[in-house]
Design an enzyme around this catalytic site. Structure first.
Site, PDB file in Angstrom:
ATOM      1  N   SER A   1       0.850  -1.196   0.000  1.00 25.24           N
ATOM      2  CA  SER A   1       0.000   0.000   0.000  1.00 25.24           C
ATOM      3  C   SER A   1       0.881   1.239   0.000  1.00 25.24           C
ATOM      4  O   SER A   1       2.005   1.220   0.523  1.00 25.24           O
ATOM      5  CB  SER A   1      -0.851  -0.015   1.258  1.00 25.24           C
ATOM      6  N   SER A   2       0.345   2.340  -0.538  1.00 22.66           N
ATOM      7  CA  SER A   2       1.128   3.582  -0.581  1.00 22.66           C
ATOM      8  C   SER A   2       1.362   4.164   0.814  1.00 22.66           C
ATOM      9  O   SER A   2       2.167   5.083   0.968  1.00 22.66           O
ATOM     10  CB  SER A   2       0.434   4.613  -1.475  1.00 22.66           C
ATOM     11  N   CYS A   3       0.682   3.631   1.852  1.00 22.72           N
ATOM     12  CA  CYS A   3       0.905   4.178   3.194  1.00 22.72           C
ATOM     13  C   CYS A   3       2.219   3.691   3.807  1.00 22.72           C
ATOM     14  O   CYS A   3       2.558   4.081   4.921  1.00 22.72           O
ATOM     15  CB  CYS A   3      -0.267   3.866   4.110  1.00 22.72           C
TER      16      CYS A   3
ATOM     17  N   TYR B   1      -0.351  -0.841  10.240  1.00 15.36           N
ATOM     18  CA  TYR B   1      -0.581  -1.481   8.933  1.00 15.36           C
ATOM     19  C   TYR B   1       0.634  -1.285   8.032  1.00 15.36           C
ATOM     20  O   TYR B   1       1.096  -2.225   7.365  1.00 15.36           O
ATOM     21  CB  TYR B   1      -1.828  -0.855   8.315  1.00 15.36           C
TER      22      TYR B   1
ATOM     23  N   LYS C   1       3.178  -4.081   6.223  1.00 15.03           N
ATOM     24  CA  LYS C   1       3.436  -4.138   4.776  1.00 15.03           C
ATOM     25  C   LYS C   1       4.935  -3.972   4.478  1.00 15.03           C
ATOM     26  O   LYS C   1       5.465  -4.608   3.557  1.00 15.03           O
ATOM     27  CB  LYS C   1       2.614  -3.065   4.055  1.00 15.03           C
TER      28      LYS C   1
ATOM     29  N   HIS D   1     -12.820   2.747   3.253  1.00 15.06           N
ATOM     30  CA  HIS D   1     -12.021   3.868   2.748  1.00 15.06           C
ATOM     31  C   HIS D   1     -12.958   4.975   2.271  1.00 15.06           C
ATOM     32  O   HIS D   1     -14.162   4.773   2.123  1.00 15.06           O
ATOM     33  CB  HIS D   1     -11.128   3.400   1.598  1.00 15.06           C
TER      34      HIS D   1
HETATM   35  O1  GFB Z   1      -9.571   6.491   2.554  1.00  9.39           O
HETATM   36  P1  GFB Z   1      -9.248   6.868   3.921  1.00  9.39           P
HETATM   37  O2  GFB Z   1     -10.044   6.239   5.015  1.00  9.39           O
HETATM   38  O3  GFB Z   1      -7.750   6.553   4.265  1.00  9.39           O
HETATM   39  O4  GFB Z   1      -9.426   8.470   4.097  1.00  9.39           O
HETATM   40  P2  GFB Z   1      -6.279   7.168   3.999  1.00  9.39           P
HETATM   41  C1  GFB Z   1      -8.910   9.381   3.177  1.00  9.39           C
HETATM   42  C2  GFB Z   1      -9.308  10.792   3.571  1.00  9.39           C
HETATM   43  O5  GFB Z   1     -10.728  10.962   3.430  1.00  9.39           O
HETATM   44  C3  GFB Z   1      -8.978  11.207   5.010  1.00  9.39           C
HETATM   45  C4  GFB Z   1     -11.250  11.588   4.577  1.00  9.39           C
HETATM   46  O6  GFB Z   1      -8.500  12.531   5.013  1.00  9.39           O
HETATM   47  C5  GFB Z   1     -10.331  11.120   5.711  1.00  9.39           C
HETATM   48  O7  GFB Z   1     -10.428  11.983   6.837  1.00  9.39           O
HETATM   49  N1  GFB Z   1     -12.677  11.250   4.752  1.00  9.39           N
HETATM   50  C6  GFB Z   1     -13.718  12.114   4.715  1.00  9.39           C
HETATM   51  C7  GFB Z   1     -13.186  10.017   5.010  1.00  9.39           C
HETATM   52  N2  GFB Z   1     -14.876  11.503   4.964  1.00  9.39           N
HETATM   53  C8  GFB Z   1     -14.593  10.173   5.139  1.00  9.39           C
HETATM   54  C9  GFB Z   1     -15.393   9.031   5.411  1.00  9.39           C
HETATM   55  O8  GFB Z   1     -16.613   9.080   5.552  1.00  9.39           O
HETATM   56  N3  GFB Z   1     -14.731   7.833   5.497  1.00  9.39           N
HETATM   57  C10 GFB Z   1     -13.367   7.729   5.352  1.00  9.39           C
HETATM   58  N4  GFB Z   1     -12.790   6.520   5.445  1.00  9.39           N
HETATM   59  N5  GFB Z   1     -12.579   8.816   5.115  1.00  9.39           N
HETATM   60  C11 GFB Z   1      -5.726   4.700   4.341  1.00  9.39           C
HETATM   61  C12 GFB Z   1      -4.928   3.928   5.347  1.00  9.39           C
HETATM   62  O9  GFB Z   1      -5.418   6.011   4.580  1.00  9.39           O
HETATM   63  O10 GFB Z   1      -5.355   4.438   3.010  1.00  9.39           O
HETATM   64  C13 GFB Z   1      -4.773   2.530   4.975  1.00  9.39           C
HETATM   65  O11 GFB Z   1      -5.503   4.100   6.631  1.00  9.39           O
HETATM   66  C14 GFB Z   1      -4.468   2.315   3.514  1.00  9.39           C
HETATM   67  O12 GFB Z   1      -3.733   2.017   5.754  1.00  9.39           O
HETATM   68  C15 GFB Z   1      -5.358   3.131   2.630  1.00  9.39           C
HETATM   69  O13 GFB Z   1      -3.133   2.615   3.231  1.00  9.39           O
HETATM   70  C16 GFB Z   1      -5.023   2.994   1.168  1.00  9.39           C
HETATM   71  O14 GFB Z   1      -6.010   7.372   2.547  1.00  9.39           O
HETATM   72  O15 GFB Z   1      -6.029   8.352   4.871  1.00  9.39           O
END
Ligand code: GFB
Length: 297
Positions: free
Chosen positions: A94-96, A123, A127, A166
């Site tokens: 993953s890119s994280c 996580y 990875k 996500h």
């Molecule tokens: O996709 P996401 O959960 O993960 O959130 P990351 C991306 C952005 O969207 C963050 C915002 O800035 C969240 O605060 N966001 C806004 C929301 N509303 C929402 C919502 O309703 N749900 C969610 N989920 N986000 C993940 C990692 O990071 O990326 C994993 O935690 C993994 O480890 C994945 O690498 C690809 O992009 O921040």
């Protein structure tokens, strides 16, 4: 989501004798189950698409499971694949894995050059351990195993649970539900300013096939689109696709996560990779899939 997309891609391109297991059939965290499945199949090529994954809230609230489950899955699958004599293996990360403040776009060489983003450190470290394991099997046993690091993925069979998913599937769910219930506001997390890169899972599947055909190096390979979008702009795109015209509110008490993680995709572009699914088309198709398979079920 990823396993099924790879299966579809391989089947469409004439790969025969495909074997795959859903997590409900084989729990790869259990050593015996992983060994039974892999040694019975004894594949020529193995793609490890299984992982404990989730969005920013799931990652930050269950770091123990994100660390332990992923380490267990990886260790069991790598040991079993080695025992079964699997010569070609593709590990997906993953890119994280990259530092929170990595240079943008992020080259593969940025790995382990700085502090990780705290919301998904557990996580990410699992990875990174996977990438290291793949390199170790190459070095110590001459296995032709490789690793690919996809950016944020989405598509059919994604997790649409508003708490654990996500951002892209979460927003499809939230806007769809708001339209159905005629709610005038939808609350999203963070500030809307972070930038994210979104790759349709069918494009990832193409990249996986390409890498297995052409790549045999120790360094992991980034897989992305080369373009990112702010979460606020993504929200507007999804609102439009779902027919939501109400207000969008931001809950800044929820984490933003890393400010930006745009991948440098020069390395995979050199193999001829270019994503085929635009974000607009991908969101539209994913919304259709959600309506047909999840909404109202
Ligand atoms: O996709 P996401 O959960 O993960 O959130 P990351 C991306 C952005 O969207 C963050 C915002 O800035 C969240 O605060 N966001 C806004 C929301 N509303 C929402 C919502 O309703 N749900 C969610 N989920 N986000 C993940 C990692 O990071 O990326 C994993 O935690 C993994 O480890 C994945 O690498 C690809 O992009 O921040």
């Amino acid at each position: 989501m990823v396993g099924s997309a790879i299966w579809r891609q391989f089947a469409d391109h004439g790969v025969t004798h495909l074997t795959g297991h859903a997590s409900s059939e084989v729990d790869l965290r259990e050593k015996d189950a992983a060994f039974d499945a892999i040694i019975t199949a004894a594949p020529d090529v193995l793609v490890l698409a299984a992982a404990k994954v989730g969005g920013i809230l799931a990652n930050s609230s269950e770091p123990v499971q994100f660390l332990n489950d992923n380490l267990r899955i990886q260790t069991n699958v790598f040991e079993a694949a080695h025992e079964a004599g699997v010569q070609r293996l593709l590990f997906l990360g993953s890119s994280c894995i990259y530092p929170k403040y990595a240079p943008q776009p992020i080259p593969e060489s940025a790995l382990l050059t700085g502090e990780l983003e705290p919301t998904n450190k557990a996580y990410a470290l699992a990875k990174i351990a996977g990438i290291t394991a793949v390199q170790a099997y190459r070095e110590q046993y001459g296995r032709r195993w490789i690793s690919a690091m996809p950016t944020n993925l989405y598509g059919p069979r994604d997790n649409f649970d508003p708490q654990t998913s996500h951002v892209l599937p979460a927003l499809i769910r939230k806007f769809h539900d708001a339209v159905s219930a005629q709610r005038p506001t939808v609350t999203l997390w963070g500030t809307g300013t972070p930038l994210r890169e979104f790759l349709h899972v069918d494009d990832l599947a193409n990249a996986c096939h390409m890498l297995l055909d052409h790549y045999d190096g120790a360094e992991h390979v980034n897989v992305g689109t080369g373009e990112d979008v702010s979460i606020a702009d993504l929200a507007n795109l999804i609102a439009q696709a779902t027919g939501y015209s109400g207000e969008i509110q931001w809950d800044a008490s929820k984490p933003d996560g890393t400010p930006r993680k745009l991948l440098d995709i020069a390395k995979i572009q050199a193999f001829g990779f270019s994503p085929q699914v635009s974000l607009d088309d991908g969101i539209a198709a994913t919304y259709v899939w959600f309506r047909d398979n999840i909404a109202g079920n």
